[in-house]
Design an enzyme around this catalytic site. Structure first.
Site, PDB file in Angstrom:
ATOM      1  N   VAL A 143       0.837  -1.208   0.000  1.00 55.12           N
ATOM      2  CA  VAL A 143       0.000   0.000   0.000  1.00 55.12           C
ATOM      3  C   VAL A 143       0.871   1.257   0.000  1.00 55.12           C
ATOM      4  CG1 VAL A 143      -1.985  -1.065   1.119  1.00 55.12           C
ATOM      5  CG2 VAL A 143      -0.234   0.037   2.539  1.00 55.12           C
ATOM      6  N   ASP A 144       2.108   1.125   0.468  1.00 59.35           N
ATOM      7  CA  ASP A 144       2.974   2.302   0.582  1.00 59.35           C
ATOM      8  C   ASP A 144       3.503   2.783  -0.765  1.00 59.35           C
ATOM      9  OD1 ASP A 144       2.640   2.365   3.307  1.00 59.35           O
ATOM     10  OD2 ASP A 144       4.362   1.062   3.685  1.00 59.35           O
ATOM     11  N   LEU A 296      -8.806  -0.047   8.161  1.00 64.91           N
ATOM     12  CA  LEU A 296      -9.967   0.132   7.288  1.00 64.91           C
ATOM     13  C   LEU A 296      -9.524   0.494   5.872  1.00 64.91           C
ATOM     14  CD1 LEU A 296     -11.536  -0.099   9.885  1.00 64.91           C
ATOM     15  CD2 LEU A 296     -12.685   2.041   9.395  1.00 64.91           C
ATOM     16  N   ARG A 298      -6.654  -0.142   4.192  1.00 61.90           N
ATOM     17  CA  ARG A 298      -5.986  -1.134   3.349  1.00 61.90           C
ATOM     18  C   ARG A 298      -6.818  -2.398   3.162  1.00 61.90           C
ATOM     19  NH1 ARG A 298      -1.032  -3.357   7.263  1.00 61.90           N
ATOM     20  NH2 ARG A 298      -2.172  -5.201   7.939  1.00 61.90           N
TER      21      ARG A 298
END
Lengths: 417, 417
Positions: A143-144, A296, A298
């Site tokens: 996600v980063d 929530l 990710r």
């Protein structure tokens, strides 16, 4: 060439679409039974390989595997377990090879971020030198959005869509309430080192929302920030602040580390959002609300980006195709070929160039004042959040799959982590 | 009978579907131009009426009004402004009537919770006694679901769907990570007095998620709670906790009021979630994550319940139909006529029975141990989260409407609030 088994594992923080990559790996492998006999998944990531705790994915129906495409989280479990360097812990790498050998595993698909790319690379190197060569392919996920070479990382687009949508919706709410109540809304988002996720909040500026972003890349200047909040509220009546969990003071302290103590004197772990919100309140008196999206954001498969889902699946599929084509120590990438209309294709990067390289927000993506994003950043972000890909719902809730995760029979002795 | 104008205002905290009620009011009024000449909306709720700051909704296209159905927040602005009692501030009620008279307003539609039902009732009574009778109809709205008589309140179903979905998705995430990382996830939800929203978190139990709920209705017992967390983690490997912002100790203190101080000794306003998470960590050592959904939950139109949207619209439509039928001092209600299959119809309640009555969770909806919901509660909740009603998206984000909100020319002098 006789069929070998494949090993697949999920690593680090999970995402809304990491299972879409798993789906891509397993569905593609199933189309080549002559080359890949079975896909074994590591239970809880690489720990499953070290402890010989393997999951037999052949026990899962085609329907269950297809449902992975729209199920968030890590279906086989993930772990935060970084293998040490080869020098420091050769024993673990040797164990991996031993397990692979015992289960006739010729392909290693590792689905993760920078650390796992490094592990994947080492496994490929070591397996060669130990005389049991394994084709190691890394499947990008984070996600980063901080992996190099690939234009973006699967997982990021969906978080970006979630954060921009949530910030937009909450801003509409605040705009309604600002006359007599909340004037400042603070939303804390993930991204300890890189501000990609926070940047997504900047997309709501084009919906006429006054928004300020606090990036980890920009030293926090309290006076300038408070002046910016005041200016926005005076002009628009309200203001939304998107703060990265990684936002920090010039001395390197995170905003979240305020030395707060509870009634018993224990250090209190808070978030950056309440710190920022209280700071605004103390300086301006504005009424505030704050939210911390945490997992929530990710896990929000219900609002995944269609582009992200497709790319996550394509990365899994490409990993298997690369392996079948004889490639080794590589990672499939997303290669942007056009901005408008957005177009992309699958690329390929050698793991030697991926491992241990972190990609930060380019300074030219952050506005001059440090509180917003530039047109170039928007051009980069918007394609990544395109399209919706809703999961099926049943009785009002998403119908996600939970796999059987049947164990593969052990062949070796125990191993101490 | 000649056509009169109507006044419509939104009151208190806004929701994902309060604009769907506005849509129902305006679209229905537009179908009766012989009876309702124009709908004037109060800018920022009742304050707009007091200060004669009216919005001319006839300036909005049919398309813009139709878009209200899928736009969260209060399109005309809302306010937290409770009119005092008639005795304490007769002046404000008289001003309302004066404004209504000046703008030929014969219908008063007030969209809100318990306080606004009370105001609506008083306006109806006073207008009569002041010789300018106005038909006052209350349109129910509150995420807290605490209005009496109506089976449920528009706004609640969508929050419930959002909280249950988010808790489900985050729980899948935690389940993936629990082996080496997060074992306890704490989600804080709204509902200062009533645990309806927290109860929605209990729906994920049927998806095999170990979940504990902290209700405002149940005195918090720290030792019992920590024992329950330990039991869940020992059995399942992880646990999700849904805590209401209104959860409190036996002495009435909110969990969120922990007397925390920042480095400068300022009282720190935190949430209940970090307090609960740190409490679990101190007692068990389990790694945790926590989230505070705050405005995200009530603004999340992207995940609205279809049932909720339909009911919100129907309440707005029924309010106008009641007015046209000559009713006064009433509120349309949702009347459940069948559980399975779920069926409902529009009912009607006299405001004298609605004003100042709060509906709490029945004790039989909460499990005996106080940490979960019963089958009866599930039977109540599940129909309310049924169905999806996605807004249109453009460039990856929901395409919500912002109205022109053109002012109506003033006819009276200024008024000091």
């Amino acid at each position: 060439m006789s069929a070998k088994n494949a090993f697949y594992a999920q690593s680090g923080g999970v995402t809304a679409v990491i299972n879409a990559s798993a789906c891509g790996v397993i569905e593609t492998a199933r189309r080549h039974p002559d080359r890949i006999a079975n896909v074994y998944a590591g239970r809880n990531g690489i720990i499953g390989a070290l402890t010989e705790d393997l999951i037999d994915t052949s026990q899962e129906s085609d329907e269950a595997i297809a449902a992975l495409r729209y199920t968030p989280s890590g279906a086989f479990g993930s772990c935060r377990y970084k293998l040490k360097s080869l020098e420091a812990n050769r024993r673990e790498y040797e164990r991996l090879i031993e397990v692979f050998k015992a289960h006739d595993i010729g392909y290693f698909f590792y689905n993760g971020g920078g650390d796992s790319a490094d592990t994947c690379y080492k496994v490929s190197q070591l397996s060669e030198s130990l005389g049991y060569p394994v084709q190691a392919i890394h499947v990008p996920k984070t996600v980063d959005n901080d992996l190099p070479i690939t234009d973006n990382c699967p997982g990021f687009g969906s978080v970006a869509k979630y954060i921009a949508t949530s910030a937009l919706e909450a801003s509409y709410d605040v705009r309604s309430m600002a006359k007599t109540s909340t004037k400042v809304f603070v939303l804390e988002v993930m991204g300890r080192h890189a501000g990609w996720i926070a940047a997504a909040g900047g997309l709501i500026e084009d919906h006429d929302i006054p928004v300020l972003i606090l990036f980890p890349e920009i030293e926090f200047d309290q006076a300038r920030f408070l002046a910016a909040v005041k200016a926005k509220v005076e002009q628009h009546g309200y203001c939304t602040v998107v703060v990265s969990e990684g936002a920090k003071y010039p001395d390197g302290r995170f905003l979240a580390e305020q030395g707060t103590r509870d009634a018993f004197g224990h250090a209190q772990l808070g978030g950056a959002a309440p710190v920022v919100a209280n700071m605004v309140k103390d300086a301006t008196g504005y009424k505030f609300h704050w939210a911390v999206a945490d997992y929530l954001q990710r896990a929000a498969r219900h609002l995944a980006s269609k582009t992200d889902v497709e790319q996550a699946y394509a990365m899994g599929r490409a990993a298997v195709e690369f392996a079948l084509a004889g490639h080794n120590a590589v990672m499939p990438t997303v290669k942007r070929t056009s901005n408008d209309p957005y177009a992309w294709e699958v690329g390929e990067a050698p793991l030697s160039q991926v491992a241990n390289v972190e990609k930060f927000m380019p300074r030219e993506f952050i506005s001059e004042d440090g509180f917003g994003i530039t047109a170039a950043c928007k051009q980069y972000l918007i394609p990544l959040i395109q399209g919706e890909d809703y999961p099926p719902f049943e009785h009002g809730l998403p119908k996600y799959v939970t796999l059987k995760n049947a164990p593969v029979e052990r062949k070796l002795g125990a191993f101490e982590l």
